[in-house]
Design a protein around this motif. Structure first.
Motif, PDB file in Angstrom:
ATOM      1  N   THR A 279       0.826  -1.210   0.000  1.00 51.71           N
ATOM      2  CA  THR A 279       0.000   0.000   0.000  1.00 51.71           C
ATOM      3  C   THR A 279       0.860   1.259   0.000  1.00 51.71           C
ATOM      4  OG1 THR A 279      -1.756  -1.163   1.195  1.00 51.71           O
ATOM      5  CG2 THR A 279      -1.783   1.253   1.257  1.00 51.71           C
ATOM      6  N   GLY A 280       1.901   1.243   0.854  1.00 50.16           N
ATOM      7  CA  GLY A 280       2.775   2.407   0.959  1.00 50.16           C
ATOM      8  C   GLY A 280       2.081   3.585   1.616  1.00 50.16           C
ATOM      9  N   GLY A 281       2.707   4.737   1.573  1.00 48.39           N
ATOM     10  CA  GLY A 281       2.103   5.949   2.103  1.00 48.39           C
ATOM     11  C   GLY A 281       2.214   6.076   3.605  1.00 48.39           C
ATOM     12  N   PRO A 282       1.468   7.031   4.173  1.00 41.90           N
ATOM     13  CA  PRO A 282       1.554   7.308   5.612  1.00 41.90           C
ATOM     14  C   PRO A 282       1.201   6.120   6.494  1.00 41.90           C
ATOM     15  CG  PRO A 282       0.468   9.113   4.467  1.00 41.90           C
ATOM     16  CD  PRO A 282       0.625   8.018   3.469  1.00 41.90           C
TER      17      PRO A 282
ATOM     18  N   ALA B 184      -6.205   4.349   3.418  1.00 43.29           N
ATOM     19  CA  ALA B 184      -5.576   4.345   2.087  1.00 43.29           C
ATOM     20  C   ALA B 184      -6.610   3.958   1.049  1.00 43.29           C
ATOM     21  CB  ALA B 184      -4.394   3.379   2.043  1.00 43.29           C
TER      22      ALA B 184
ATOM     23  N   GLU C 220       4.189   3.937   6.816  1.00 41.69           N
ATOM     24  CA  GLU C 220       5.207   4.580   7.644  1.00 41.69           C
ATOM     25  C   GLU C 220       4.835   4.548   9.125  1.00 41.69           C
ATOM     26  OE1 GLU C 220       5.567   8.459   6.031  1.00 41.69           O
ATOM     27  OE2 GLU C 220       6.439   7.798   4.122  1.00 41.69           O
TER      28      GLU C 220
END
Length: 328
Positions: free
Chosen positions: A100-103, A177, A106
């Motif tokens: 998915t990635g993104g905030p 997301a 993180e």
């Protein structure tokens, strides 16, 4: 294709076995089933220090992965020792959030890798229930192109495995997301969940067989150990064959996952059905050869007996996995 674990991978498995042997996992299981998460979370932290939960997390987020072969080694050992908690789900969440990635990645992936975060999840096509959601720090749900952080779960349901509670996440929750990356990330997470569950099932079956062989050497009938009876030998041999045939399928699926091969999903399904059925067959053998003592709460083996069938059916029942193999 010839395949052998490296010396480092074998040593990793031995180190986990030593750690878990010293941890007295039956006591941890009993505490977890009674609602006391302290011993289980402490053990989770020690496993994280050994790098177990970092195996599905990329290096960019504090992990060392993805390393499916090492994850298989780890989950077989965790299955052998019946470690409680959403192990497969947390590893799958690592794959989901990495894709998915993104905030959201993180925020959660470093905690998954370090063991600070215990995570469960549900995915479309795998049933509506999240394992051990009441003990998790987060429960993620995927619907279509949207990833949500589910609200606090409702009252958990009873399960065949008292140390594995099932909860249906409440509807709603905050979307964390959206977009086209969610679906392929969810497919990868489903493969990781099924793959890790297959390894847990194989380890569970191995321990059931080991304990049963030890028992039939000690139990006597007509003045001789029951393990000397031909029918008992045949039953144990059949159980061993099932487990040994499942092992190369598991590691073959690991190699395909590691290489990102197009047939990895079918390979995972083949490993899941083989390991799940072999582990459940080992439970049936163990129960039959232990006799009435196998039903008792006091016997530690009962925790493995109760775990085998839920592992067989979680993240893809045998019929679903066979259909997936045929389709692949």
């Amino acid at each position: 294709m010839p395949f052998l674990l490296t010396a480092e991978q074998r040593e990793f498995g031995r180190s986990l076995d030593a750690l878990l042997t010293a941890a007295d996992t039956p006591a941890v299981l009993r505490a977890w089933a009674a609602g006391d998460r302290g011993p289980g979370r402490a053990l989770w932290g020690r496993l994280a220090d050994s790098g177990v939960f970092a195996l599905a997390v990329p290096e960019a987020y504090g992990g060392v992965g993805p390393l499916p072969v090492e994850a298989a080694v780890a989950c077989v050992e965790l299955g052998r020792h019946a470690v409680p908690g959403p192990v497969a789900e947390t590893l799958a969440a690592g794959a989901l959030l990495a894709g998915t990635g993104g905030p959201v990645a993180e925020e959660w992936l470093p905690g998954i890798a370090s063991g600070a975060a215990v995570v469960s999840l549900t995915l479309e096509g795998y049933g509506p229930y999240a394992a051990d959601a009441d003990a998790a720090d987060a429960v993620f749900t995927v619907t279509g192109d949207e990833l949500r952080l589910a609200p606090a779960p409702g009252k958990p349901m009873a399960s065949a495995d008292p140390a594995r509670r099932l909860s249906r996440p409440e509807p709603g929750g905050a979307p964390v997301a959206k977009g086209r990356a969610i679906r392929p990330a969810a497919r990868a997470a489903g493969d990781w969940a099924a793959f890790a569950t297959a390894a847990l099932a194989l380890g569970c079956g191995e321990e059931l067989l080991r304990a049963t062989v030890a028992y039939v050497k000690q139990r006597t009938q007509f003045g001789v150990p029951v393990g000397s009876f031909q029918a008992v030998k045949h039953r144990l041999a059949d159980t061993l064959l099932g487990l040994e045939f499942a092992r190369p399928l598991l590691y073959g699926a690991a190699v395909e996952l590691a290489g990102g091969w197009p047939g990895a999903g079918a390979a995972v399904a083949a490993a899941k059905v083989s390991a799940g059925e072999a582990g459940y067959a080992a439970a049936r053998t163990a129960l039959q050869l232990h006799g009435a003592i196998g039903y008792t709460e006091e016997l530690d083996l009962a925790w493995w007996l109760r775990r085998a069938r839920p592992l067989r059916d979680a993240w893809g029942t045998p019929s679903v996995c066979r259909a997936r193999v045929l389709a692949g």
